[in-house]
Write a protein that holds these residues in place. Structure first.
Motif, PDB file in Angstrom:
ATOM      1  N   TYR A  47       0.836  -1.203   0.000  1.00 12.45           N
ATOM      2  CA  TYR A  47       0.000   0.000   0.000  1.00 12.45           C
ATOM      3  C   TYR A  47       0.872   1.255   0.000  1.00 12.45           C
ATOM      4  O   TYR A  47       0.607   2.203  -0.745  1.00 12.45           O
ATOM      5  CB  TYR A  47      -0.912   0.013   1.234  1.00 12.45           C
ATOM      6  N   PHE A  48       1.893   1.251   0.854  1.00 13.40           N
ATOM      7  CA  PHE A  48       2.764   2.417   0.941  1.00 13.40           C
ATOM      8  C   PHE A  48       3.470   2.670  -0.393  1.00 13.40           C
ATOM      9  O   PHE A  48       3.563   3.807  -0.861  1.00 13.40           O
ATOM     10  CB  PHE A  48       3.797   2.203   2.051  1.00 13.40           C
ATOM     11  N   LEU A  49       3.964   1.597  -1.014  1.00 12.99           N
ATOM     12  CA  LEU A  49       4.650   1.736  -2.294  1.00 12.99           C
ATOM     13  C   LEU A  49       3.699   2.235  -3.368  1.00 12.99           C
ATOM     14  O   LEU A  49       4.058   3.097  -4.188  1.00 12.99           O
ATOM     15  CB  LEU A  49       5.250   0.385  -2.695  1.00 12.99           C
ATOM     16  N   LEU A  50       2.471   1.737  -3.369  1.00 17.43           N
ATOM     17  CA  LEU A  50       1.479   2.153  -4.361  1.00 17.43           C
ATOM     18  C   LEU A  50       1.191   3.635  -4.272  1.00 17.43           C
ATOM     19  O   LEU A  50       1.220   4.359  -5.284  1.00 17.43           O
ATOM     20  CB  LEU A  50       0.195   1.347  -4.153  1.00 17.43           C
ATOM     21  N   PHE A  51       0.937   4.122  -3.061  1.00 17.79           N
ATOM     22  CA  PHE A  51       0.595   5.532  -2.908  1.00 17.79           C
ATOM     23  C   PHE A  51       1.826   6.431  -2.991  1.00 17.79           C
ATOM     24  O   PHE A  51       1.715   7.578  -3.423  1.00 17.79           O
ATOM     25  CB  PHE A  51      -0.127   5.746  -1.578  1.00 17.79           C
ATOM     26  N   ALA A  52       2.986   5.921  -2.590  1.00 22.47           N
ATOM     27  CA  ALA A  52       4.212   6.716  -2.685  1.00 22.47           C
ATOM     28  C   ALA A  52       4.585   6.975  -4.135  1.00 22.47           C
ATOM     29  O   ALA A  52       5.239   7.986  -4.446  1.00 22.47           O
ATOM     30  CB  ALA A  52       5.361   6.006  -1.969  1.00 22.47           C
ATOM     31  N   VAL A  53       4.193   6.087  -5.035  1.00 22.34           N
ATOM     32  CA  VAL A  53       4.471   6.270  -6.462  1.00 22.34           C
ATOM     33  C   VAL A  53       3.293   6.941  -7.165  1.00 22.34           C
ATOM     34  O   VAL A  53       3.468   7.887  -7.940  1.00 22.34           O
ATOM     35  CB  VAL A  53       4.788   4.912  -7.132  1.00 22.34           C
ATOM     36  N   GLY A  54       2.085   6.464  -6.890  1.00 25.49           N
ATOM     37  CA  GLY A  54       0.922   6.940  -7.625  1.00 25.49           C
ATOM     38  C   GLY A  54       0.539   8.374  -7.332  1.00 25.49           C
ATOM     39  O   GLY A  54       0.251   9.151  -8.258  1.00 25.49           O
ATOM     40  N   VAL A  55       0.516   8.745  -6.054  1.00 23.66           N
ATOM     41  CA  VAL A  55       0.086  10.098  -5.703  1.00 23.66           C
ATOM     42  C   VAL A  55       1.054  11.158  -6.228  1.00 23.66           C
ATOM     43  O   VAL A  55       0.608  12.114  -6.890  1.00 23.66           O
ATOM     44  CB  VAL A  55      -0.108  10.215  -4.176  1.00 23.66           C
ATOM     45  N   PRO A  56       2.371  11.073  -5.991  1.00 22.09           N
ATOM     46  CA  PRO A  56       3.267  12.073  -6.572  1.00 22.09           C
ATOM     47  C   PRO A  56       3.199  12.107  -8.098  1.00 22.09           C
ATOM     48  O   PRO A  56       3.270  13.189  -8.707  1.00 22.09           O
ATOM     49  CB  PRO A  56       4.657  11.635  -6.089  1.00 22.09           C
ATOM     50  N   LEU A  57       3.065  10.931  -8.718  1.00 22.77           N
ATOM     51  CA  LEU A  57       2.964  10.896 -10.174  1.00 22.77           C
ATOM     52  C   LEU A  57       1.716  11.629 -10.651  1.00 22.77           C
ATOM     53  O   LEU A  57       1.759  12.395 -11.630  1.00 22.77           O
ATOM     54  CB  LEU A  57       2.944   9.446 -10.657  1.00 22.77           C
ATOM     55  N   GLY A  58       0.607  11.431  -9.960  1.00 19.11           N
ATOM     56  CA  GLY A  58      -0.615  12.119 -10.342  1.00 19.11           C
ATOM     57  C   GLY A  58      -0.532  13.613 -10.126  1.00 19.11           C
ATOM     58  O   GLY A  58      -1.007  14.394 -10.960  1.00 19.11           O
ATOM     59  N   VAL A  59       0.080  14.041  -9.015  1.00 14.43           N
ATOM     60  CA  VAL A  59       0.202  15.470  -8.727  1.00 14.43           C
ATOM     61  C   VAL A  59       1.084  16.156  -9.764  1.00 14.43           C
ATOM     62  O   VAL A  59       0.751  17.227 -10.294  1.00 14.43           O
ATOM     63  CB  VAL A  59       0.762  15.676  -7.308  1.00 14.43           C
ATOM     64  N   VAL A  60       2.219  15.536 -10.089  1.00 14.05           N
ATOM     65  CA  VAL A  60       3.140  16.126 -11.064  1.00 14.05           C
ATOM     66  C   VAL A  60       2.507  16.170 -12.448  1.00 14.05           C
ATOM     67  O   VAL A  60       2.720  17.118 -13.228  1.00 14.05           O
ATOM     68  CB  VAL A  60       4.467  15.336 -11.088  1.00 14.05           C
ATOM     69  N   SER A  61       1.680  15.163 -12.754  1.00 10.43           N
ATOM     70  CA  SER A  61       1.110  15.058 -14.102  1.00 10.43           C
ATOM     71  C   SER A  61      -0.142  15.892 -14.286  1.00 10.43           C
ATOM     72  O   SER A  61      -0.715  15.888 -15.387  1.00 10.43           O
ATOM     73  CB  SER A  61       0.784  13.596 -14.417  1.00 10.43           C
ATOM     74  N   THR A  62      -0.588  16.595 -13.250  1.00 10.45           N
ATOM     75  CA  THR A  62      -1.802  17.386 -13.396  1.00 10.45           C
ATOM     76  C   THR A  62      -1.622  18.517 -14.405  1.00 10.45           C
ATOM     77  O   THR A  62      -2.594  18.962 -15.022  1.00 10.45           O
ATOM     78  CB  THR A  62      -2.214  17.991 -12.046  1.00 10.45           C
TER      79      THR A  62
END
Length: 256
Positions: A47-62
């Protein structure tokens, strides 16, 4: 009418005390708790790895618009994983987590709106992000206490095997200085002795059984500690993943 609060830890007599303390090793729920806590570390890490990668990726890609679907996808994944955690907690810990039945919006916009505005979505994100803490604590307790206790229990079977050394080895001798002093008629009278320990090896069956007895005590203590940790984890899961829409609806009906 009078009511009494019952507790699983009842100390009415010696037999009840022994059954309460040592019976922990014979309860099926103890091993379901252990299974739950064992799964907590790998699940929490994923879970930690999923959100540590997915959330920053989504924020940067906005800035490229594509980040918005990524963040919405992360929220949808969090909602699905929360449902899995509720089922896992109910199955292994026997903790019922209230869930409400709500009609799924027909339109995609309605589904997205409910996903973003639902408080349960965000509490699920917080819960999944903190799952690793429970896993790390359970892993440390298991490796530090449980593995040590099992190792001590195995000593009577291996202490006399060729090439096996069971005991204590120190780099330098350890000196203990137990002393007793008391004053008498303006004089200080005392007794002091020195005990030096350099190495100690289990080389008799009696010593091996004594060490194994220590392992039994450590095992019982560890199982109670793990049960307490599983109890706290189950209550935390219930608090974070229960259906809050039903709570709000109930409050609204009460006001009306």
């Amino acid at each position: 009418m009078s009511s009494k609060l019952s507790s699983p830890y009842a100390f009415g007599d010696a037999r009840t005390l022994a059954r309460t303390v040592f019976g922990v090793a014979f309860r099926p729920q103890t091993y379901r708790n252990l299974c739950y806590l064992t799964l907590a570390f790998p699940l929490g890490f994923c879970y930690f790895l999923l959100f540590a990668v997915g959330v920053p990726l989504g924020v940067v890609s906005t800035i490229f618009v594509v980040g918005v679907p990524i963040l919405l996808g992360m929220l949808a994944i969090a909602s699905g994983l929360a449902s899995f955690e509720r089922r896992l907690t109910t199955w292994l810990l026997d903790v019922e987590i209230p869930t409400g039945e709500r009609e799924t919006p027909a339109s995609l916009v309605g589904r997205v709106r409910r996903l973003v505005t639902d408080v349960g979505t965000w509490t699920a994100v917080v819960y999944l992000g903190t799952k690793l803490v429970v896993g790390v604590v359970a892993f440390e307790v298991t490796m530090l206490f449980l593995v040590t206790a099992v190792s001590l229990l195995a000593i009577p079977f291996v202490y006399d095997q060729p090439g096996v050394y069971v005991g204590v080895v120190t780099d330098a001798p350890v000196s203990l200085h137990p002393a007793v002093y008391f004053g008498w008629d303006e004089m200080l009278i005392g007794l002091e002795t020195v005990i030096t320990v350099s190495t100690w090896q289990v080389d008799t069956l009696g010593e091996a059984l004594a060490v194994a007895g220590l392992g039994v005590c450590l095992l019982v203590f560890t199982l109670h500690l793990l049960n307490a940790l599983a109890w706290l984890s189950g209550r935390y899961t219930r608090l974070m993943l229960r259906d809050r829409h039903g709570d709000v609806a109930s409050e609204g009906n009460a006001v009306q």
